[in-house]
Design an enzyme around this catalytic site. Structure first.
Site, PDB file in Angstrom:
ATOM      1  N   HIS A  95      32.401 -23.831 -20.628  1.00 27.20           N
ATOM      2  CA  HIS A  95      31.111 -23.589 -19.975  1.00 27.20           C
ATOM      3  C   HIS A  95      31.411 -23.445 -18.479  1.00 27.20           C
ATOM      4  CE1 HIS A  95      30.010 -26.329 -23.348  1.00 27.20           C
ATOM      5  NE2 HIS A  95      28.865 -25.677 -23.394  1.00 27.20           N
ATOM      6  N   ASP A  98      31.849 -26.720 -16.781  1.00 26.44           N
ATOM      7  CA  ASP A  98      33.014 -27.558 -17.116  1.00 26.44           C
ATOM      8  C   ASP A  98      34.125 -27.324 -16.117  1.00 26.44           C
ATOM      9  OD1 ASP A  98      31.680 -27.814 -19.553  1.00 26.44           O
ATOM     10  OD2 ASP A  98      33.015 -26.414 -20.593  1.00 26.44           O
TER      11      ASP A  98
END
Ligand code: XLS
Ligand code: NI
Ligand code: NI
Length: 435
Positions: A95, A98
Site C-alpha cells: 500500500h 506502508d
C-alpha cells in the site's frame, strides 16, 4: 546498507527429509518460481509489529530503534528486497502508506512517496524482486472513517481519488503487474444513516475514474477487486466473489476487473476458498490470490500463514484448472502471530507458506493428470449429453414437452431417474490419497 537480517541465510531447497527450519522442503525455486508467483505483503512482513487491541507491538525488527520515519521507511524497503531475495520470492506488494509515511499535506506525502519509490526502483535494478501489485491505503487515516469512495463527504472522495491517482502512477513506475482495490471501509455500520444505493454508485464512479486514468497514463496492469464480507465495517460492499461479479456487471466494469481472492475473506463470508475460486474461474475473473488462512474457531481476519494442505491443494487445483493466474500471483497477506516475535519466525512463516503451496500444487497437478475427479464429474453429468438432457441444453424443450415426457413415465424410485450416488466420502478419500 548493510545486511538487515544476518540471522537469515539464503534459503535452500533440501527436500522433504530435511528437518532444518530454515530450508525449503517442497518449494524448489528454480522449478516453481514462475508457476507459483509468490509475493511478500509489505504491510505485514515489514510494518506489522504485533500490536493487538490488548497489547503493544512485540516484534524485534531492525528499524525499531530508528526514530526518523523516512529513515525507517528506507530500511524497510531494503528489508523487503533482502528477505524476498533470501527466500527466492519473486514479488512483493504494498500500500502507498506502508512504504512511506504521510506528511502534513498531500503534496508532502507524495514527496515522501517519491523518495522511497526512487529507492525501490534503484534496488530493483540489482535484484530479481518485482512488484506484483500496488494499492492505496484509503482506510487507515481518520478522514476515511465513513469510507473513501463511499464517504458521505465528496471532499473525502476527492482526496481518495488523488491518492489512488498517485498510487497508480507509482505502481506503473515500479512495473507493477496489477493494481488492487480492497474495499477498506467501503461499506456501512448501520443502514439508518446510509444511502446504500448512492454509495455503491459512487464506488462504481470511482472505479471508472481509475480505469480512465490508467488508460491516460498507459498503465496496462490488471485491475483487481479483493472481496471481503465484513471488517472493518459491519457490512462490506465487496462481500464475496459473486457479489463483486454482480456489482462489476451492473456498473459496466466487468471488462476491466478481475478478483484478488483471499482465503480468510472467503471463510469470513461462510464460503470455502474453493467456492470463491470456482465462482471466479467459472466467470473468467480469477485474477490473483491473497494466500493466507483464518482460524476455524475465530470469526475474524486473523491473516495467518497458510499451512493447511487440504486447502492449498484445492486452491492450486482451481488455479491450475484456470490455466494459472496469468499476471496474478500468490501473495502472503499473512502476519506472524504476536508471540512469534523473532526475525527467524518471519522467515520460517514464509517458508512454511511457500512449502504448503508448493506441496498443494504438486498434489493438484497429480490429481489433474490422473483425472482423479474429472472422471466422476463427467459420469455424474453424462445424462446431459444425449436424449432429453441434450435437447434441454439445446433449447429444444418447453415445460409442455417436458410434462408430456414425464406424465406416464416410471418415476416411483430415485433409480428410475438414473440417479447415481453422490459419492462424497469416496471423493474425499481420493483427495486424501493425493495430499
Ligand atoms: C484486509 C485486506 C488487505 C488487502 C490490501 O483485510 O486483506 O490487506 O489485501 O489492501
Ligand atoms: Ni485479510
Ligand atoms: Ni488481502
Amino acid at each position: 546498507m548493510s545486511e538487515l537480517f544476518p540471522s537469515i541465510p539464503k534459503i535452500k531447497f533440501e527436500g522433504p527429509k530435511s528437518d532444518s527450519p530454515l530450508a525449503f522442503k517442497y518449494y524448489e525455486p528454480a522449478k516453481d518460481k514462475d508457476s507459483l508467483r509468490f509475493a511478500m505483503a509489505f504491510w505485514h512482513s515489514m510494518c506489522a509489529g504485533g500490536r493487538d487491541p490488548f497489547g503493544d507491538p512485540t516484534a524485534e525488527r531492525p528499524w525499531n530503534s530508528v526514530a526518523d520515519p523516512m529513515e525507517a521507511a528506507k530500511m524497510r524497503m531494503h528489508g523487503v528486497f533482502e528477505l524476498t531475495e533470501k527466500l527466492s520470492m519473486p514479488y512483493f506488494c504494498f500500500h502507498d502508506r506502508d512504504i512511506a509515511p504521510e506528511g502534513a499535506s498531500l503534496r508532502e506525502t507524495n514527496k515522501n512517496l517519491d523518495v522511497i519509490v526512487a529507492l525501490a526502483k534503484d534496488l530493483m535494478k540489482g535484484s530479481p524482486t518485482k512488484l506484483l501489485w500496488g494499492t492505496a491505503n484509503c482506510f487507515g487515516n481518520p478522514r476515511y472513517m465513513h469510507g473513501a469512495a463511499t464517504s458521505p463527504e465528496p471532499k473525502v472522495f476527492a482526496y481518495a481519488a488523488a491518492q489512488v491517482k498517485k498510487a497508480l502512477e507509482v505502481t506503473k513506475e515500479l512495473g507493477g503487474q496489477n493494481y488492487v482495490f480492497w474495499g477498506g471501509r467501503e461499506g456501512y455500520e448501520t443502514l439508518l444513516n446510509t444511502d446504500m444505493k448512492m454509495e455503491q454508485e459512487n464506488m462504481a464512479k470511482f472505479l471508472h475514474l481509475a480505469v480512465d486514468y490508467a488508460k491516460e497514463i498507459g498503465f496496462t496492469g490488471q485491475f483487481l477487486i479483493e472481496p471481503k464480507p465484513k471488517e472493518p465495517t459491519k457490512h462490506q460492499y465487496d462481500f464475496d466473489a459473486a457479489t463483486c461479479y454482480g456489482f462489476l456487471k451492473e456498473y459496466d466494469l466487468l471488462p476491466y476487473f478481475k478478483l484478488n481472492l483471499e482465503t480468510n475473506h472467503a471463510t469470513l463470508a461462510q464460503h470455502t476458498m474453493q467456492h470463491d475460486m470456482r465462482f471466479a474461474r467459472d466467470h473468467g475473473i480469477l485474477g490473483s490470490v491473497d494466500a493466507n488462512q483464518g482460524d476455524e474457531m475465530l470469526g475474524w481476519d486473523t491473516d495467518q500463514f497458510p499451512t493447511n494442505l487440504y486447502v492449498t491443494t484445492l486452491i492450486m487445483y482451481e488455479v491450475q484448472k484456470n490455466g494459472g493466474l496469468h499476471s496474478g500471483g500468490l501473495n502472503f497477506d499473512a502476519k506472524v502471530r504476536r508471540g512469534s516475535y523473532k526475525v527467524e519466525d518471519l522467515a520460517i512463516a514464509h517458508i512454511v507458506g511457500m512449502d504448503s503451496f508448493a506441496r498443494g500444487a504438486q498434489a493438484a497437478s497429480r490429481m489433474i493428470a490422473d483425472k482423479a475427479l474429472d472422471k466422476l464429474l463427467d459420469e455424474r453429468y453424462a445424462g446431459w449429453k444425449s436424449g432429453v438432457g441434450a435437447s434441454i441444453r439445446a433449447g429444444k424443450e418447453s415445460f409442455k414437452s417436458l410434462e408430456a415426457a414425464m406424465l406416464d413415465a416410471k418415476t416411483a424410485n430415485p433409480s428410475d431417474f438414473g440417479l447415481g450416488s453422490g459419492k462424497q466420502e469416496y471423493l474425499e478419500s481420493i483427495v486424501n490419497r493425493y495430499l
